[in-house]
Design a protein around this motif. Structure first.
Motif, PDB file in Angstrom:
ATOM      1  N   PHE A 262       0.836  -1.193   0.000  1.00 43.09           N
ATOM      2  CA  PHE A 262       0.000   0.000   0.000  1.00 43.09           C
ATOM      3  C   PHE A 262       0.875   1.248   0.000  1.00 43.09           C
ATOM      4  CE2 PHE A 262      -2.969   3.057   2.002  1.00 43.09           C
ATOM      5  CZ  PHE A 262      -4.009   2.949   1.094  1.00 43.09           C
ATOM      6  N   GLY A 263       1.962   1.220   0.774  1.00 41.80           N
ATOM      7  CA  GLY A 263       2.894   2.346   0.784  1.00 41.80           C
ATOM      8  C   GLY A 263       3.553   2.563  -0.566  1.00 41.80           C
ATOM      9  N   ASN A 264       3.932   1.472  -1.217  1.00 42.32           N
ATOM     10  CA  ASN A 264       4.557   1.587  -2.541  1.00 42.32           C
ATOM     11  C   ASN A 264       3.570   2.109  -3.579  1.00 42.32           C
ATOM     12  OD1 ASN A 264       7.019   0.713  -1.608  1.00 42.32           O
ATOM     13  ND2 ASN A 264       6.649  -1.420  -2.137  1.00 42.32           N
ATOM     14  N   ILE A 265       2.332   1.663  -3.503  1.00 42.10           N
ATOM     15  CA  ILE A 265       1.311   2.162  -4.429  1.00 42.10           C
ATOM     16  C   ILE A 265       1.099   3.654  -4.216  1.00 42.10           C
ATOM     17  CG2 ILE A 265      -1.164   2.073  -4.953  1.00 42.10           C
ATOM     18  CD1 ILE A 265      -0.968  -0.983  -4.461  1.00 42.10           C
ATOM     19  N   ASN A 266       1.112   4.080  -2.942  1.00 40.36           N
ATOM     20  CA  ASN A 266       0.958   5.505  -2.662  1.00 40.36           C
ATOM     21  C   ASN A 266       2.095   6.319  -3.260  1.00 40.36           C
ATOM     22  OD1 ASN A 266      -1.468   5.336  -1.337  1.00 40.36           O
ATOM     23  ND2 ASN A 266      -0.534   5.044   0.654  1.00 40.36           N
ATOM     24  N   GLY A 267       3.295   5.747  -3.313  1.00 36.55           N
ATOM     25  CA  GLY A 267       4.411   6.440  -3.952  1.00 36.55           C
ATOM     26  C   GLY A 267       4.155   6.661  -5.432  1.00 36.55           C
ATOM     27  N   ALA A 268       3.579   5.657  -6.086  1.00 33.93           N
ATOM     28  CA  ALA A 268       3.246   5.796  -7.509  1.00 33.93           C
ATOM     29  C   ALA A 268       2.114   6.800  -7.703  1.00 33.93           C
ATOM     30  CB  ALA A 268       2.862   4.437  -8.085  1.00 33.93           C
ATOM     31  N   VAL A 269       1.150   6.777  -6.797  1.00 34.04           N
ATOM     32  CA  VAL A 269       0.028   7.709  -6.898  1.00 34.04           C
ATOM     33  C   VAL A 269       0.521   9.142  -6.677  1.00 34.04           C
ATOM     34  CG1 VAL A 269      -2.124   8.426  -5.769  1.00 34.04           C
ATOM     35  CG2 VAL A 269      -1.738   6.017  -6.289  1.00 34.04           C
ATOM     36  N   SER A 270       1.399   9.338  -5.712  1.00 28.77           N
ATOM     37  CA  SER A 270       1.882  10.686  -5.389  1.00 28.77           C
ATOM     38  C   SER A 270       2.537  11.362  -6.572  1.00 28.77           C
ATOM     39  CB  SER A 270       2.867  10.633  -4.224  1.00 28.77           C
ATOM     40  OG  SER A 270       2.206  10.239  -3.058  1.00 28.77           O
ATOM     41  N   SER A 271       3.252  10.599  -7.373  1.00 35.15           N
ATOM     42  CA  SER A 271       3.914  11.214  -8.524  1.00 35.15           C
ATOM     43  C   SER A 271       2.904  11.696  -9.561  1.00 35.15           C
ATOM     44  CB  SER A 271       4.898  10.233  -9.160  1.00 35.15           C
ATOM     45  OG  SER A 271       4.196   9.119  -9.687  1.00 35.15           O
ATOM     46  N   ASN A 272       1.678  11.209  -9.484  1.00 35.82           N
ATOM     47  CA  ASN A 272       0.653  11.627 -10.430  1.00 35.82           C
ATOM     48  C   ASN A 272      -0.324  12.656  -9.870  1.00 35.82           C
ATOM     49  OD1 ASN A 272       1.357   9.943 -12.707  1.00 35.82           O
ATOM     50  ND2 ASN A 272       0.778   8.230 -11.413  1.00 35.82           N
ATOM     51  N   ILE A 273      -0.474  12.741  -8.557  1.00 30.55           N
ATOM     52  CA  ILE A 273      -1.424  13.698  -7.989  1.00 30.55           C
ATOM     53  C   ILE A 273      -0.792  15.050  -7.707  1.00 30.55           C
ATOM     54  CG2 ILE A 273      -2.957  11.942  -7.050  1.00 30.55           C
ATOM     55  CD1 ILE A 273      -1.741  12.470  -4.291  1.00 30.55           C
ATOM     56  N   TYR A 274       0.525  15.090  -7.567  1.00 34.05           N
ATOM     57  CA  TYR A 274       1.222  16.373  -7.400  1.00 34.05           C
ATOM     58  C   TYR A 274       1.704  16.812  -8.782  1.00 34.05           C
ATOM     59  CZ  TYR A 274       0.962  16.147  -2.361  1.00 34.05           C
ATOM     60  OH  TYR A 274       0.499  16.134  -1.072  1.00 34.05           O
ATOM     61  N   ARG A 275       0.793  17.408  -9.527  1.00 32.98           N
ATOM     62  CA  ARG A 275       1.075  17.807 -10.899  1.00 32.98           C
ATOM     63  C   ARG A 275       1.799  19.151 -10.911  1.00 32.98           C
ATOM     64  NH1 ARG A 275      -4.926  17.383 -13.063  1.00 32.98           N
ATOM     65  NH2 ARG A 275      -4.978  19.138 -11.624  1.00 32.98           N
ATOM     66  N   SER A 276       2.715  19.319 -11.842  1.00 33.88           N
ATOM     67  CA  SER A 276       3.492  20.562 -11.915  1.00 33.88           C
ATOM     68  C   SER A 276       2.608  21.759 -12.247  1.00 33.88           C
ATOM     69  CB  SER A 276       4.619  20.430 -12.927  1.00 33.88           C
ATOM     70  OG  SER A 276       4.102  20.096 -14.196  1.00 33.88           O
ATOM     71  N   LYS A 277       1.502  21.547 -12.949  1.00 31.65           N
ATOM     72  CA  LYS A 277       0.630  22.682 -13.276  1.00 31.65           C
ATOM     73  C   LYS A 277      -0.123  23.207 -12.049  1.00 31.65           C
ATOM     74  CE  LYS A 277      -3.428  20.087 -14.821  1.00 31.65           C
ATOM     75  NZ  LYS A 277      -4.331  19.867 -15.938  1.00 31.65           N
ATOM     76  N   ASP A 278      -0.161  22.433 -10.956  1.00 32.09           N
ATOM     77  CA  ASP A 278      -0.819  22.873  -9.721  1.00 32.09           C
ATOM     78  C   ASP A 278       0.125  23.614  -8.782  1.00 32.09           C
ATOM     79  OD1 ASP A 278      -3.133  21.636 -10.596  1.00 32.09           O
ATOM     80  OD2 ASP A 278      -2.712  19.775  -9.516  1.00 32.09           O
ATOM     81  N   ALA A 279       1.402  23.709  -9.143  1.00 25.34           N
ATOM     82  CA  ALA A 279       2.399  24.334  -8.267  1.00 25.34           C
ATOM     83  C   ALA A 279       2.053  25.788  -8.013  1.00 25.34           C
ATOM     84  CB  ALA A 279       3.783  24.221  -8.898  1.00 25.34           C
ATOM     85  N   PRO A 280       2.340  26.335  -6.896  1.00 29.34           N
ATOM     86  CA  PRO A 280       2.905  25.756  -5.686  1.00 29.34           C
ATOM     87  C   PRO A 280       1.860  25.339  -4.656  1.00 29.34           C
ATOM     88  CG  PRO A 280       2.973  28.124  -5.479  1.00 29.34           C
ATOM     89  CD  PRO A 280       2.315  27.809  -6.805  1.00 29.34           C
ATOM     90  N   VAL A 281       0.571  25.373  -4.991  1.00 30.25           N
ATOM     91  CA  VAL A 281      -0.444  25.092  -3.972  1.00 30.25           C
ATOM     92  C   VAL A 281      -0.861  23.627  -3.908  1.00 30.25           C
ATOM     93  CG1 VAL A 281      -1.367  27.428  -3.805  1.00 30.25           C
ATOM     94  CG2 VAL A 281      -2.237  25.896  -5.550  1.00 30.25           C
TER      95      VAL A 281
END
Length: 182
Positions: free
Chosen positions: A115-134
């Protein structure tokens, strides 16, 4: 991922290297929190309670991140979020020591780590660069995970207490049988 971006925005003129270096104290504080939680749990054996407290602290940090319009406050909120969340990972794995049976413990530990490893994969997709910095989407999804963690820890702990009380009652000699013996 988002920490150096917030640092660069909070401290104008920060290069990528300087922004990464300014994010190091957050991880040092989180490391110290992991050690403190580990010591407390080893001494008092309240791992589930400490997990709920730490996740609550992390939830406060993520709520502050979601609500903040001030990047300096966002930088401080990252300290709160990291302090709460980072201690939960080793503490949750240590909670699996209470699962009886080698195979059951292996499955539970594998599930937690997966579950922790899956969250790592998910995190790279939910923190999108177009949403920076908020990063409202990223913070909101992580906050949802934290809330699920609080609820699931509370439910599983309640079930352990009920099961333990039932086992203790089953193993306790009844008043009738002890009177008949004497």
């Amino acid at each position: 991922m988002f920490t150096p971006t917030i640092v660069k925005t909070t401290f104008p003129g920060s290069s990528g290297t300087k922004a990464n270096l300014l994010s190091v104290p957050i991880y040092i504080l989180a490391c110290l929190q992991v050690l403190a939680v580990g010591f407390f749990c080893a001494r008092y054996g309240k791992r589930a309670l400490m997990n709920i407290i730490c996740m609550g602290i992390g939830a406060i940090g993520y709520i502050m991140l979601l609500a903040s319009k001030n990047l300096a406050l966002s930088y401080a909120s990252i300290y709160i979020a990291a302090t709460g969340i980072y201690a939960c990972i080793p503490n949750t794995i240590a909670l699996t020591a209470g699962v009886e049976g080698m195979y059951k413990r292996s499955v539970v530990m594998g599930f937690i780590i997966s579950f922790g490893n899956i969250n790592g994969a998910v995190s790279s997709n939910i923190y999108r660069s177009k949403d920076a910095p908020v990063y409202h989407i990223g913070h909101g999804i992580v906050l949802m995970y934290v809330c699920i963690g609080i609820i699931s820890t509370a439910i599983s702990q309640k079930r352990f207490w009920i099961s333990g009380a039932r086992n203790a009652a089953r193993n306790r000699p009844s008043a009738v049988s002890s009177a008949a013996v004497s």
